[in-house]
Design an enzyme around this catalytic site. Structure first.
Site, PDB file in Angstrom:
ATOM      1  N   GLY A 223     -25.128 -13.853  -6.229  1.00 10.13           N
ATOM      2  CA  GLY A 223     -23.754 -14.179  -5.835  1.00 10.13           C
ATOM      3  C   GLY A 223     -22.733 -13.088  -6.049  1.00 10.13           C
ATOM      4  O   GLY A 223     -21.611 -13.196  -5.529  1.00 10.13           O
TER       5      GLY A 223
ATOM      6  N   GLU B 235     -29.957 -12.953 -11.004  1.00  6.91           N
ATOM      7  CA  GLU B 235     -30.912 -12.387 -10.029  1.00  6.91           C
ATOM      8  C   GLU B 235     -30.162 -11.995  -8.762  1.00  6.91           C
ATOM      9  O   GLU B 235     -30.376 -12.579  -7.714  1.00  6.91           O
ATOM     10  CB  GLU B 235     -32.000 -13.421  -9.722  1.00  6.91           C
ATOM     11  CG  GLU B 235     -31.401 -14.764  -9.395  1.00  6.91           C
ATOM     12  CD  GLU B 235     -32.389 -15.896  -9.288  1.00  6.91           C
ATOM     13  OE1 GLU B 235     -33.357 -15.884 -10.059  1.00  6.91           O
ATOM     14  OE2 GLU B 235     -32.157 -16.777  -8.454  1.00  6.91           O
ATOM     15  N   PRO B 236     -29.290 -11.002  -8.875  1.00  6.40           N
ATOM     16  CA  PRO B 236     -28.506 -10.596  -7.718  1.00  6.40           C
ATOM     17  C   PRO B 236     -29.366  -9.865  -6.690  1.00  6.40           C
ATOM     18  O   PRO B 236     -30.465  -9.392  -7.001  1.00  6.40           O
ATOM     19  CB  PRO B 236     -27.468  -9.628  -8.300  1.00  6.40           C
ATOM     20  CG  PRO B 236     -27.568  -9.754  -9.785  1.00  6.40           C
ATOM     21  CD  PRO B 236     -28.962 -10.212 -10.069  1.00  6.40           C
TER      22      PRO B 236
ATOM     23  N   ARG C 255     -27.546  -8.748  -3.098  1.00  7.54           N
ATOM     24  CA  ARG C 255     -26.569  -8.013  -2.296  1.00  7.54           C
ATOM     25  C   ARG C 255     -25.851  -6.933  -3.100  1.00  7.54           C
ATOM     26  O   ARG C 255     -25.629  -5.827  -2.615  1.00  7.54           O
ATOM     27  CB  ARG C 255     -25.529  -9.022  -1.774  1.00  7.54           C
ATOM     28  CG  ARG C 255     -24.561  -8.459  -0.756  1.00  7.54           C
ATOM     29  CD  ARG C 255     -23.435  -9.457  -0.455  1.00  7.54           C
ATOM     30  NE  ARG C 255     -23.862 -10.810  -0.277  1.00  7.54           N
ATOM     31  CZ  ARG C 255     -24.115 -11.378   0.913  1.00  7.54           C
ATOM     32  NH1 ARG C 255     -23.964 -10.683   2.006  1.00  7.54           N
ATOM     33  NH2 ARG C 255     -24.498 -12.637   0.973  1.00  7.54           N
TER      34      ARG C 255
ATOM     35  N   ARG D 170     -26.667 -10.620  10.989  1.00 11.52           N
ATOM     36  CA  ARG D 170     -25.558 -11.279  10.283  1.00 11.52           C
ATOM     37  C   ARG D 170     -24.328 -11.549  11.164  1.00 11.52           C
ATOM     38  O   ARG D 170     -23.761 -12.644  11.088  1.00 11.52           O
ATOM     39  CB  ARG D 170     -25.149 -10.476   9.046  1.00 11.52           C
ATOM     40  CG  ARG D 170     -26.282 -10.262   8.044  1.00 11.52           C
ATOM     41  CD  ARG D 170     -25.820  -9.610   6.749  1.00 11.52           C
ATOM     42  NE  ARG D 170     -25.064 -10.526   5.936  1.00 11.52           N
ATOM     43  CZ  ARG D 170     -23.763 -10.475   5.764  1.00 11.52           C
ATOM     44  NH1 ARG D 170     -23.065  -9.522   6.326  1.00 11.52           N
ATOM     45  NH2 ARG D 170     -23.159 -11.363   5.022  1.00 11.52           N
TER      46      ARG D 170
ATOM     47  N   CYS E 217     -30.597  -9.871  25.729  1.00 10.51           N
ATOM     48  CA  CYS E 217     -30.077 -10.717  26.815  1.00 10.51           C
ATOM     49  C   CYS E 217     -29.522 -12.029  26.264  1.00 10.51           C
ATOM     50  O   CYS E 217     -30.057 -13.120  26.541  1.00 10.51           O
ATOM     51  CB  CYS E 217     -31.182 -10.998  27.810  1.00 10.51           C
ATOM     52  SG  CYS E 217     -31.809  -9.494  28.546  1.00 10.51           S
ATOM     53  N   GLU E 218     -28.508 -11.926  25.469  1.00 11.03           N
ATOM     54  CA  GLU E 218     -27.800 -13.081  24.894  1.00 11.03           C
ATOM     55  C   GLU E 218     -26.388 -12.611  24.651  1.00 11.03           C
ATOM     56  O   GLU E 218     -26.188 -11.475  24.181  1.00 11.03           O
ATOM     57  CB  GLU E 218     -28.371 -13.458  23.517  1.00 11.03           C
ATOM     58  CG  GLU E 218     -29.768 -13.955  23.499  1.00 11.03           C
ATOM     59  CD  GLU E 218     -29.891 -15.461  23.564  1.00 11.03           C
ATOM     60  OE1 GLU E 218     -28.845 -16.160  23.528  1.00 11.03           O
ATOM     61  OE2 GLU E 218     -31.033 -15.923  23.660  1.00 11.03           O
TER      62      GLU E 218
ATOM     63  N   TYR F 159     -29.916  -8.246   3.468  1.00 12.25           N
ATOM     64  CA  TYR F 159     -30.080  -9.197   4.566  1.00 12.25           C
ATOM     65  C   TYR F 159     -29.941  -8.486   5.917  1.00 12.25           C
ATOM     66  O   TYR F 159     -29.397  -9.040   6.867  1.00 12.25           O
ATOM     67  CB  TYR F 159     -29.091 -10.368   4.436  1.00 12.25           C
ATOM     68  CG  TYR F 159     -29.105 -10.979   3.054  1.00 12.25           C
ATOM     69  CD1 TYR F 159     -30.195 -11.729   2.624  1.00 12.25           C
ATOM     70  CD2 TYR F 159     -28.071 -10.764   2.143  1.00 12.25           C
ATOM     71  CE1 TYR F 159     -30.244 -12.261   1.340  1.00 12.25           C
ATOM     72  CE2 TYR F 159     -28.115 -11.286   0.861  1.00 12.25           C
ATOM     73  CZ  TYR F 159     -29.198 -12.030   0.462  1.00 12.25           C
ATOM     74  OH  TYR F 159     -29.253 -12.559  -0.808  1.00 12.25           O
TER      75      TYR F 159
HETATM   76  N1  LLP Z   1     -31.364 -16.153  -6.046  1.00 12.90           N
HETATM   77  C1  LLP Z   1     -31.650 -17.099  -5.136  1.00 12.90           C
HETATM   78  C2  LLP Z   1     -32.438 -18.269  -5.527  1.00 12.90           C
HETATM   79  C3  LLP Z   1     -31.190 -16.948  -3.820  1.00 12.90           C
HETATM   80  O1  LLP Z   1     -31.470 -17.894  -2.928  1.00 12.90           O
HETATM   81  C4  LLP Z   1     -30.455 -15.793  -3.454  1.00 12.90           C
HETATM   82  C5  LLP Z   1     -29.959 -15.616  -2.098  1.00 12.90           C
HETATM   83  C6  LLP Z   1     -30.206 -14.807  -4.448  1.00 12.90           C
HETATM   84  C7  LLP Z   1     -30.669 -15.046  -5.735  1.00 12.90           C
HETATM   85  C8  LLP Z   1     -29.459 -13.539  -4.174  1.00 12.90           C
HETATM   86  O2  LLP Z   1     -28.153 -13.784  -3.809  1.00 12.90           O
HETATM   87  P1  LLP Z   1     -27.055 -12.609  -3.691  1.00 12.90           P
HETATM   88  O3  LLP Z   1     -26.968 -11.874  -5.005  1.00 12.90           O
HETATM   89  O4  LLP Z   1     -27.467 -11.709  -2.601  1.00 12.90           O
HETATM   90  O5  LLP Z   1     -25.806 -13.350  -3.399  1.00 12.90           O
HETATM   91  N2  LLP Z   1     -28.423 -14.143   4.428  1.00 12.90           N
HETATM   92  C9  LLP Z   1     -27.126 -14.347   3.798  1.00 12.90           C
HETATM   93  C10 LLP Z   1     -27.237 -14.543   2.313  1.00 12.90           C
HETATM   94  C11 LLP Z   1     -28.185 -15.660   1.927  1.00 12.90           C
HETATM   95  C12 LLP Z   1     -28.396 -15.773   0.439  1.00 12.90           C
HETATM   96  C13 LLP Z   1     -29.699 -16.448   0.177  1.00 12.90           C
HETATM   97  N3  LLP Z   1     -30.046 -16.536  -1.212  1.00 12.90           N
HETATM   98  C14 LLP Z   1     -26.209 -13.174   4.168  1.00 12.90           C
HETATM   99  O6  LLP Z   1     -26.626 -12.320   4.953  1.00 12.90           O
HETATM  100  O7  LLP Z   1     -25.063 -13.123   3.740  1.00 12.90           O
END
Ligand code: LLP
Length: 434
Positions: free
Chosen positions: A234, A278-279, A281, A316, A346-347, A376
């Protein structure tokens, strides 16, 4: 990335060198940026809570070269599927260095997850008896849906709250851990993942309080201790230029998390658990770029710049309406004009920039570089319209390595079988048959 005399460099490698060496479109990742992002996070949280540990959610960029950078820095792996557990194993990680946070698992997933010996994080209490049919893990965690979630990307990536498919309802948490305890499990963890891409430090303190109230009560009521609490990912990054000067204050986030955590541990009389996140992004998002080329410019109802970066290469924008900033190599200092920009699919969702001031001098043959494409990006690319998945390249200083080959036509037909009666006959036989 830096721009020298209008020329874009990824670390010290000019975008033109990437395009000439590997073709376009190509994802490029900056090794040093990934390391900096990881170290900044670990240092901030350890300052306020020394028993803090980081896993990397490998779903967001699963190239083993990149994952090895994070492993070298000390990350474990958050795996969303059995194949991601196998990726972790390929990194040499296993046991309690890996957490399996799948959802809606099949029996095969459960069996293979158990055999792999990693930490099982259950998305629903109904999984426990199914897990126990195959064996008894040392440690069990449940993913809690604390009833609240949030995301700057929008409702699509808000992963908790009443509309989310994830996690255990707070009212079911006590019974879930009771069942695990009664089944003889002695070590417990707890997990949540309420949302992705948040730059507000207050949010992280707030959600820590939410899970700790739920878990603190379970700990007290059931007389069980928790080995670890995992706050999920997050940590957000700014995507829009106007937000560049408003990155997440990671120190502030860490301070707020640690304060809420310590307070709740004391309030519920818990033995202080390990604290985890567990980041994904935050580690790799702003370290990744997508280099593409302009192939056609059309002046119709509006001016549209056609590139080889489409919804298939970077999903995205079409999926979430997500913003990605675009630079044009060699032209950033020139005057601007509002244009559209699209890929070759083609969209019409492939027309992913409808109206944006880009350098007015943009020409066929120019290189465009899309920012914040590390997370992502490649993992969500696909081969629609026979437009194959791009290459991935790692840069460090002025060195660069191909870390995933561009797909070729063979990848498009790999594993495809045409039954004999459907196979085309050679042209000569077709002529004779007439
Ligand atoms: N842990 C779990 C269980 C998750 O499902 C996710 C992401 C993360 C950690 C890592 O989250 P982050 O640190 O990246 O916020 N495809 C979307 C984001 C989907 C997130 C899915 N889960 C995008 O492109 O913004």
């Amino acid at each position: 990335m830096r721009i020298v005399n209008q020329l874009i460099h990824l670390e010290d490698v000019p975008a033109t060198v990437i395009a000439e060496t590997y073709g376009t479109p190509t994802y490029v990742y900056e090794e040093n940026r990934i390391r900096e992002n990881f170290r900044r996070t670990l240092a901030a949280f350890r300052r306020y809570y020394p028993d803090f540990h980081l896993f990397y959610a490998i779903k967001c960029l699963n190239n083993l070269a990149v994952a090895n950078i994070l492993r070298q820095e000390g990350a474990g792996i958050d795996a969303a599927s059995v194949n991601e557990i196998l990726l972790a194993k390929a990194l040499g990680l296993g046991g309690e260095e890996v957490m399996f946070s799948g959802n809606f698992l099949s029996d095969d997933d459960i069996r293979q997850g158990l055999e792999s010996g990693v930490i099982f994080n259950l998305d629903d209490p109904s999984l426990l008896p199914r897990v126990l049919r195959h064996g008894r893990p040392q440690v069990i965690a449940f993913r809690v849906n604390p009833g609240y979630g949030r995301s700057e990307v929008g409702p699509f990536v808000t992963n908790a709250g009443p509309d989310a498919k994830f996690g255990v309802h707070p009212d079911q948490v006590l019974d879930a851990y009771r069942a695990a305890r009664d089944a003889g499990i002695r070590r417990f963890g707890a997990h949540m993942m309420p949302g992705s891409c948040i730059r507000d430090p207050e949010y992280f303190g707030f959600i820590t309080g939410l899970i700790m109230d739920i878990i603190g009560k379970a700990s007290r009521e059931l007389q069980i201790e928790f080995d670890f609490i995992d706050l999920g990912g997050g940590l957000g990054i700014p995507y829009k230029p106007e937000d560049k000067d408003k990155p997440l204050d990671i120190e502030e986030a860490a301070a707020r998390v640690a304060a809420a955590f310590r307070q709740k541990v004391a309030e519920y009389g818990m033995k202080p658990p390990r604290l985890m996140m567990e980041p994904a992004r935050y580690f790799v998002g702003d370290a990744g770029y997508l280099v593409g080329r302009v192939h056609c410019i059309k002046d119709s109802y509006k001016r549209i710049v056609g590139t080889d970066i489409g919804m298939n290469t970077l999903a995205r924008p079409a999926m979430y309406g997500a913003y990605h900033h675009i630079y044009v190599d060699g032209r950033e200092d020139g005057p601007r004009r509002a244009v559209g920009l699209c890929g070759q699919i083609c969209e019409n969702t492939d027309f992913w920039v409808k109206d944006r001031p880009l350098p007015a001098g943009i020409q066929v043959g120019d290189l465009v570089v899309v920012e914040n494409a590390g997370a992502y990006g490649y993992v969500m690319s696909y081969a629609y319209n026979g437009r194959l998945r791009p290459a991935e390249v790692l840069v460090n200083g002025d060195r660069h390595w191909l870390i995933r080959e561009r797909e070729t036509f063979r990848d498009l037909i790999r594993g495809v079988h045409v039954p004999p009666h459907l196979r085309p006959r050679p042209a000569r036989l077709r002529k004779l048959a007439r």
